[in-house]
Design an enzyme around this catalytic site. Structure first.
Site, short mmCIF file in Angstrom:
data_model
loop_
_atom_site.label_atom_id
_atom_site.label_comp_id
_atom_site.label_asym_id
_atom_site.label_seq_id
_atom_site.Cartn_x
_atom_site.Cartn_y
_atom_site.Cartn_z
N LYS A 10 -8.29 -29.18 29.72
CA LYS A 10 -9.05 -28.77 30.91
C LYS A 10 -8.18 -27.86 31.77
O LYS A 10 -6.93 -27.89 31.67
CB LYS A 10 -9.51 -29.97 31.73
CG LYS A 10 -8.41 -30.90 32.25
CD LYS A 10 -7.71 -30.49 33.55
CE LYS A 10 -6.64 -31.46 34.00
NZ LYS A 10 -5.72 -30.94 35.00
N ASP A 135 -7.63 -38.58 35.76
CA ASP A 135 -8.32 -37.53 35.01
C ASP A 135 -9.05 -38.06 33.77
O ASP A 135 -9.80 -37.32 33.14
CB ASP A 135 -7.31 -36.49 34.48
CG ASP A 135 -6.98 -35.45 35.54
OD1 ASP A 135 -7.66 -35.42 36.59
OD2 ASP A 135 -6.05 -34.67 35.30
O1 C5P Z 1 -3.85 -41.06 38.06
P1 C5P Z 1 -2.65 -40.44 37.43
O2 C5P Z 1 -1.94 -41.39 36.51
O3 C5P Z 1 -2.89 -39.11 36.81
O4 C5P Z 1 -1.65 -40.17 38.61
C1 C5P Z 1 -0.29 -39.92 38.44
C2 C5P Z 1 0.36 -39.94 39.81
O5 C5P Z 1 -0.07 -38.82 40.56
C3 C5P Z 1 -0.02 -41.14 40.67
O6 C5P Z 1 0.84 -42.21 40.46
C4 C5P Z 1 0.09 -40.61 42.07
O7 C5P Z 1 1.45 -40.59 42.45
C5 C5P Z 1 -0.30 -39.15 41.91
N1 C5P Z 1 -1.72 -38.91 42.26
C6 C5P Z 1 -2.09 -38.90 43.58
N2 C5P Z 1 -3.39 -38.65 43.91
C7 C5P Z 1 -4.31 -38.42 42.96
C8 C5P Z 1 -3.94 -38.42 41.59
C9 C5P Z 1 -2.62 -38.67 41.28
O8 C5P Z 1 -1.28 -39.10 44.48
N3 C5P Z 1 -5.57 -38.17 43.32
#
Ligand code: C5P
Length: 295
Positions: A10, A135
């Protein structure tokens, strides 16, 4: 019985961060567009545990791997005591902002649900997906989407007419950017955490009518603030791409991939050659037809 599935990538056409939430995540609105890159996954019922092998030795195949975690979460939720063997063939660059790992995780949930005769409903799969990563839910279906919340609340959209004949150039510079790092560093760029709500829907409207040139001003990524500050070369890539025929040049997700949108495929091929001539042959590059649709 063996089941084989592919998982795509994506780009974020806009990633607009609206604020920091009490749970530590960031509230955002983003438009996710599938790109026809492909990792491949093969699933087989076997043994009593999850066994994962991966074509890329840079990616650990242990319990930390998102595919491993997805399989374990699936088997637990479905109360299945059997095991699975999964082979993962990586083609999509990692820590790239292209959603490769998230796509692999979603393909694993869907693949295993098929392999075990659909023990879980769509809602349960979505719940597991959002626990695995913000995601992941997007990749449970094809086609573009508007995502809100921390990225896990998905509104599916029709393919964008404006992107129908557009080519995308993707360039990964050979170094990755960690998503937690990019979000953490936002603290140094207060402006970038206070996006105006509604911008994502404005981009969606612009992509449903008119031209790419008219829509260009709506593309935006809050995470460029920390990423381009640390890696100014990413800014140079974008400047070059815009000066040599790209209508849009932006970083995808938390980077490090830069993408460019070009209205004619011949111009995209020329842009790729010019880019190589200027910046050299290192890094990973692809030119693809976006098709304005899913995969
Ligand atoms: O959800 P994901 O594992 O992709 O997120 C990785 C890190 O990115 C999270 O631990 C957080 O620190 C940050 N994040 C965030 N806000 C989001 C998505 C991700 O702060 N909406």
């Amino acid at each position: 019985m063996q089941l084989e599935r592919s998982s795509h990538g994506k780009v974020n056409l806009i990633l607009n961060i609206l604020g920091k939430r009490p749970d530590g995540f960031h509230e955002l609105e983003t438009v996710l567009q599938p790109v026809p890159l492909q990792d491949r996954l093969r699933f087989r019922r076997e043994g009593k545990s999850v066994v994962l092998t991966c074509s890329d030795s840079n990616l650990p195949a242990d319990e930390s791997n998102l595919v491993h975690r997805a399989a374990t979460a699936f088997l637990r939720a479905a109360r299945i005591s059997e095991g699975v063997r999964i082979e993962l063939e990586k083609n999509i660059p990692m820590a790239a902002g292209l959603g490769g790992g998230s796509g692999n995780a979603a393909a694993t949930l869907l693949g295993l649900n098929e392999l075990f005769d659909a023990p879980l409903a769509v809602g349960a799969l979505h719940q597991i997906a959002s626990n695995l990563g913000s995601d992941v839910p997007f990749f449970l279906a094809d086609g573009p989407a508007l995502a809100t919340g921390r990225g896990e609340e998905i509104e599916r959209l029709e393919s964008f007419p404006v992107l129908r004949n557009v080519s995308i150039l993707l360039f990964h510079p050979g170094f990755g950017i960690s998503t937690p790092w990019a979000y953490r560093k936002l603290a140094d760029f207060p402006q970038a955490v206070q996006g105006r709500s509604g911008r994502a829907r404005e981009l969606v409207r612009a992509l449903q009518q008119g031209s790419l040139a008219d829509a260009a001003a709506h593309f935006y990524n809050s995470l460029e603030a920390p990423a381009l500050h640390k890696y100014p070369i990413l800014d140079l890539y974008q400047e070059f791409l815009r000066a040599h025929g790209a209508t849009v040049a932006l970083m995808s997700g938390s980077g490090s991939t830069t993408f460019a949108l070009v209205e004619r495929s011949a111009d995209a091929e020329k842009l790729a050659r010019d880019f190589r001539e200027n910046f050299g042959d290192s890094g990973w590059m692809k030119v693809l037809a976006l098709g304005g649709s899913g995969i």
